[in-house]
Design an enzyme around this catalytic site. Sequence first.
Site, PDB file in Angstrom:
ATOM      1  N   GLU A 172     -60.067  81.741  99.692  1.00 39.82           N
ATOM      2  CA  GLU A 172     -59.834  82.981  98.955  1.00 39.82           C
ATOM      3  C   GLU A 172     -60.326  82.869  97.512  1.00 39.82           C
ATOM      4  OE1 GLU A 172     -56.254  82.631 101.833  1.00 39.82           O
ATOM      5  OE2 GLU A 172     -57.528  81.272 100.690  1.00 39.82           O
TER       6      GLU A 172
ATOM      7  N   CYS B  73     -52.056  80.639 100.557  1.00 39.33           N
ATOM      8  CA  CYS B  73     -51.050  79.735  99.993  1.00 39.33           C
ATOM      9  C   CYS B  73     -50.452  80.372  98.743  1.00 39.33           C
ATOM     10  CB  CYS B  73     -51.685  78.385  99.661  1.00 39.33           C
ATOM     11  SG  CYS B  73     -52.795  78.402  98.227  1.00 39.33           S
TER      12      CYS B  73
ATOM     13  N   TYR C  69     -44.355  87.085  89.253  1.00 39.35           N
ATOM     14  CA  TYR C  69     -44.655  86.711  87.881  1.00 39.35           C
ATOM     15  C   TYR C  69     -46.061  87.224  87.622  1.00 39.35           C
ATOM     16  CZ  TYR C  69     -46.104  83.793  83.943  1.00 39.35           C
ATOM     17  OH  TYR C  69     -46.570  83.353  82.734  1.00 39.35           O
TER      18      TYR C  69
ATOM     19  N   CYS D 198     -59.315  76.901  97.625  1.00 44.49           N
ATOM     20  CA  CYS D 198     -59.138  77.560  98.913  1.00 44.49           C
ATOM     21  C   CYS D 198     -60.246  78.590  99.107  1.00 44.49           C
ATOM     22  CB  CYS D 198     -57.789  78.270  98.954  1.00 44.49           C
ATOM     23  SG  CYS D 198     -56.371  77.156  98.845  1.00 44.49           S
TER      24      CYS D 198
ATOM     25  N   ARG E 286     -58.381  79.317 114.903  1.00 45.39           N
ATOM     26  CA  ARG E 286     -56.974  79.385 114.497  1.00 45.39           C
ATOM     27  C   ARG E 286     -56.527  80.781 114.111  1.00 45.39           C
ATOM     28  NH1 ARG E 286     -55.999  75.744 109.922  1.00 45.39           N
ATOM     29  NH2 ARG E 286     -58.228  75.796 109.552  1.00 45.39           N
TER      30      ARG E 286
ATOM     31  N   CYS F 289     -52.956  80.833  95.786  1.00 37.76           N
ATOM     32  CA  CYS F 289     -53.877  81.949  96.023  1.00 37.76           C
ATOM     33  C   CYS F 289     -53.167  83.293  95.873  1.00 37.76           C
ATOM     34  CB  CYS F 289     -54.522  81.842  97.396  1.00 37.76           C
ATOM     35  SG  CYS F 289     -55.747  80.516  97.474  1.00 37.76           S
TER      36      CYS F 289
ATOM     37  N   TRP G 193     -49.024  87.185  85.335  1.00 37.43           N
ATOM     38  CA  TRP G 193     -49.561  86.348  84.268  1.00 37.43           C
ATOM     39  C   TRP G 193     -49.973  87.165  83.054  1.00 37.43           C
ATOM     40  CZ3 TRP G 193     -55.060  85.292  83.185  1.00 37.43           C
ATOM     41  CH2 TRP G 193     -55.244  84.236  82.287  1.00 37.43           C
TER      42      TRP G 193
END
Length: 147
Positions: A58, A90, A127, A56, A84, A93, A129
């Site tokens: 980002e 998403c 979460y 993506c 747009r 990301c 990581w």
Amino acid sequence: MTSQTNPVDHELIEAAAHVARTRCRGDNHTMAAAARARDGRIVTGVNAYHFTGGPCAELVVVGAAAAQGVYELETIVAVGDRERGVVPPCGRCRQVLLDYFPALRVIVGDGDRVRAVPVADLLPETYVWADHRLGAGWDRNVRGRVR
């Protein structure tokens, strides 16, 4: 969620919109992103669509920033081609942005409802990581397996 809203960086939105208008062509590049570094620089990128799941916009910006020696991003926005407007990141990301830049602000919304929110607000019950990597408090049992 903190529901904290930050001032919107309209210059950043315009930078992403400009890249979307001038660099996104066809189906391979349909999204542009722009991020502001702590030192004020703006880093941009476009997505690389592929049916196998290309990166993506980002994530392209994260890599482009690192290639330019920028490791601290403050705000990011993605804008779609064909006018747009602002498009939220998403799920993948959102997770990557949280892991790389936990204090990052993300511009979301459309029209007069555009706003900057902490990336953690986009991932309820986050979460993190880094909290689950080896060396982050994990220990080894007698057989040497990580638990």
